[in-house]
Structure formats: C-alpha cells, structure tokens
Motif scaffolding. Sequence first.
Motif, short mmCIF file in Angstrom:
data_model
loop_
_atom_site.label_atom_id
_atom_site.label_comp_id
_atom_site.label_asym_id
_atom_site.label_seq_id
_atom_site.Cartn_x
_atom_site.Cartn_y
_atom_site.Cartn_z
N TRP A 219 0.84 -1.19 0.00
CA TRP A 219 0.00 0.00 0.00
C TRP A 219 0.88 1.24 0.00
N ALA A 220 0.36 2.34 -0.58
CA ALA A 220 1.15 3.57 -0.68
C ALA A 220 0.26 4.78 -0.47
N TRP A 221 0.86 5.87 0.05
CA TRP A 221 0.14 7.14 0.18
C TRP A 221 1.15 8.28 0.22
N GLY A 222 0.66 9.50 -0.01
CA GLY A 222 1.54 10.67 -0.01
C GLY A 222 1.62 11.31 -1.38
N ASN A 223 2.73 11.98 -1.64
CA ASN A 223 2.94 12.66 -2.91
C ASN A 223 3.12 11.65 -4.03
N ASN A 224 2.76 12.06 -5.25
CA ASN A 224 2.74 11.09 -6.35
C ASN A 224 3.08 11.74 -7.69
N GLU A 225 3.82 12.86 -7.66
CA GLU A 225 4.00 13.62 -8.90
C GLU A 225 4.79 12.87 -9.97
N TYR A 226 5.54 11.84 -9.59
CA TYR A 226 6.28 11.04 -10.58
C TYR A 226 5.77 9.60 -10.65
N GLY A 227 4.60 9.36 -10.05
CA GLY A 227 4.06 8.00 -10.05
C GLY A 227 4.67 7.11 -8.99
N GLN A 228 5.32 7.72 -7.99
CA GLN A 228 6.03 6.92 -6.98
C GLN A 228 5.12 6.08 -6.08
N LEU A 229 3.79 6.33 -6.15
CA LEU A 229 2.87 5.48 -5.39
C LEU A 229 2.50 4.21 -6.16
N GLY A 230 2.82 4.18 -7.46
CA GLY A 230 2.54 2.97 -8.24
C GLY A 230 1.06 2.74 -8.48
N THR A 231 0.29 3.83 -8.58
CA THR A 231 -1.16 3.71 -8.72
C THR A 231 -1.64 3.95 -10.15
N GLY A 232 -0.70 4.12 -11.08
CA GLY A 232 -1.08 4.32 -12.48
C GLY A 232 -1.41 5.75 -12.84
N GLY A 268 14.14 -12.99 -5.69
CA GLY A 268 15.29 -12.12 -5.93
C GLY A 268 15.13 -11.18 -7.10
N GLU A 269 13.89 -10.92 -7.49
CA GLU A 269 13.65 -9.99 -8.60
C GLU A 269 13.19 -8.64 -8.08
N VAL A 270 13.60 -7.59 -8.80
CA VAL A 270 13.35 -6.21 -8.37
C VAL A 270 12.30 -5.55 -9.27
N TYR A 271 11.38 -4.84 -8.66
CA TYR A 271 10.41 -4.03 -9.40
C TYR A 271 10.62 -2.58 -9.00
N GLY A 272 10.59 -1.67 -9.99
CA GLY A 272 10.81 -0.26 -9.70
C GLY A 272 9.74 0.61 -10.32
N TRP A 273 9.47 1.78 -9.70
CA TRP A 273 8.51 2.73 -10.24
C TRP A 273 8.77 4.11 -9.64
N GLY A 274 8.12 5.11 -10.24
CA GLY A 274 8.34 6.49 -9.79
C GLY A 274 9.27 7.24 -10.73
#
Length: 389
Positions: A219-232, A268-274
């Motif tokens: 789950w995520a909350w807060g600022n999201n100007e670069y998509g860092q919450l991963g909500t699309g 051992g796999e990495v997912y990134g966003w933002g």
Amino acid sequence: MASDTTVIAWGSGEDGQLGSGNNEEKEWVCSIKSLNSKNVRSVVAGSRNSLAICQDGKLFTWGWNQRGTLGHPPDTKTENIPSQVKALSNVKIVQAAIGGWHCLAVDDQGRAYAWGGNEYGQCGEEPERKDDSSKPLRRDIVIPQRCAPKLSVRQVAAGGTHSVVLTHEGHVWTWGQPWPPGDIKQISTPVRVQGLERVKLIAVGAFHNLALLEDGSLWAWGNNEYGQLGTGDTQPRSQPIPVHGLSDLTLVDIAAGGWHSTALTDEGEVYGWGRGEHGRLGFGDDKSSKMVPQKVQLLVEEDIVQVSCGGTHSVALTKDGRMFSFGRGDHGRLGYGRKVTTGHPSKVPIDLPPPNSSDTEAEGHWSAKLVACGGRHTLAIAEWCNDVV
C-alpha cells in the motif's frame, strides 16, 4: 564489528558524511577505519549525514550537524569522524532512520526517540507557544528525546519533513508535515494511518510512504508527482491505496528513495517505479518515470536480496555479496570510478586490503552484507570471506 568486517562508504563527502576524516568525495569504496573496532550491525545514510548502530546498541553519527542532526549540540557545521550519541548510551538502539534534517531511533524496549530539525513537528514534540500568539514556536531538538511515548514501536522511518512508525500491533502512525505545501496541516502528535492492519514493514521517501502487509499486499500514500505510489496516475493520496500490478508476487522487502520506489520478490527480482530521471530505476536507456511497478530486467540474472534507494541513485545487493549501482553519477556516487549517469546497473568493486593488512597474501574477498543509499553517498557493511576452504 569483528575484525573481518568493515563499514565502507563512497560518493559525496562535502558534509563529512563518508566518515573518512576529511570532506573529500570518493569515487571508489573506502573503509571507515574508526568504526572497525565497534562491531557495527547496521548503517543508515541520510541526505547529508550518516549513522551506524553497533551490536551492543550504541549509536554513532557523522556528517552535517547544523540542525542537531547528529544528536549533540553543533560545535561545527560538519563532522567527518563518527562519534557516539551520548544521550542514548544507556539504551540499546536496534534500528534508526534519517529524514530531511531529523533522525529517529528505536530501542529494544520499543521506545522511540527523535532529534534534529523540528519546524514541522517532525520530532513529535508539542510546539511551545510564546505569549498568547497562536503561531507555534518550533525549535531544533539537539539532544535526542522520546517521541510517540504511548506507542510500542517496531520500526521507524523518516521522510523529508515527517515521521512514520510501525508498532508491534502492526499499525502505522505518523506526524510532522507529510508533504509541502499541501493542504495537510502539520501535526506533532502521532496520528494513526487509517486502513492499515497487520503491517510487516514500512518505507518512506521524501514525501511518500509504502507499507508492506503480512498478507503480501503493498500500500502507498503521499505525494505522487512522478508516479512513486505505483497507482497508475500522478494524483497524491492522503490515505493508503494498493500499489498496482504486484498481487501475483510474493514481496519480501521494499525501499523508497527521494521520488522513486522499489519492491523485492522472494525470487530475488526487483520491481521499480516512480521518477526515472538519471536512470535511478535501472531500466537501462529508458529514463522515463513509471506510474506502475515494472520488473528491472537488467537485474534478473542476479539473486537480489536488498535494494536501497537514494536521492537520485540506487544500489542492489546480491545474495553472494556483490553490489550493483545505477542512477546519477556525479560526486562518485556510483562507486566504480566513473562519474557517468546511467540506468545500466554496474558492479561496485570493494577493492580494499585484507582485514589483517600485514597478510597481503591472504586469499579471499570482501562481500557486502547490507547497503544504505543517501542523498549523494552510500554506506555498506562488508565482510571478509576466505576463498580457501
């Protein structure tokens, strides 16, 4: 730490944050020799300062100290040699965090402490009122003091101007100013984040927050100007919302940088966003921001056990103790001698002499055990492994 482990650092040193005794930047890994006898179990890198927690619960800090961020009154603007936080010498610190210019720590009894800048109430102290003016008076807290005294704390995390804690009951509480300028008022008393139960782990970026639940959902909350919450999308959220596209995965760890986020799976796999600028997400030549988590294909061949996100760079740690860095390269923050900014993960060599330097013939290698990215520098703990069985 034992004689065969050392704390290593690289990147910007202008505020003394590398702990090397000078304020020079380092393009290659260097050892913080003054900590070699201290049995360090974990390290935290902040925007301009650093800390280390020892096995016996002692806490050491170094770097920028203009706001009391080192836990003692600032004699000089910066300190480039680690020193013990005396105010916490009677308790056993087990975990800590550094925010924009404040720090949090928790001891083995679940008591939380805060110090540093407090103009947004991020240290949790009730603001003083001078005369009858309604404007609260904020002052830096230069000596660590208890915060959130009613809570039994398991983990602390710090944002740019706010604080977040995870309690033993699995609840998340927060105070300070979650994001400027925002319509959310500053609070110096902890408020429970609604809608989160049975939380296992929290991670906090500059102005965004992540919570990994025991059921594996993120789950995520807060600022999201670069998509860092991963909500699309790029809409900020004042309440937690599920991160998209991770439901089929078993997540074991999460990390938040200034404006980007990562999650690690049990395979051992990495997912990134933002924010993708400078290549900090590790997607090679694609430096665009990502609104939903995407697999970091360039690390798929490696068995990653930890990722740390800094201001504009990231470092991934493999099961066998190798580190891969990617993102912004100036100030030497990628640690392999080239100040190139890249989204291609490259290995950070730990080119140091053996622990017993008189034994130059010793056959072995340094293996990293834990990594912590800051604003423009990185810390890690490395252990000497004998190659001869």
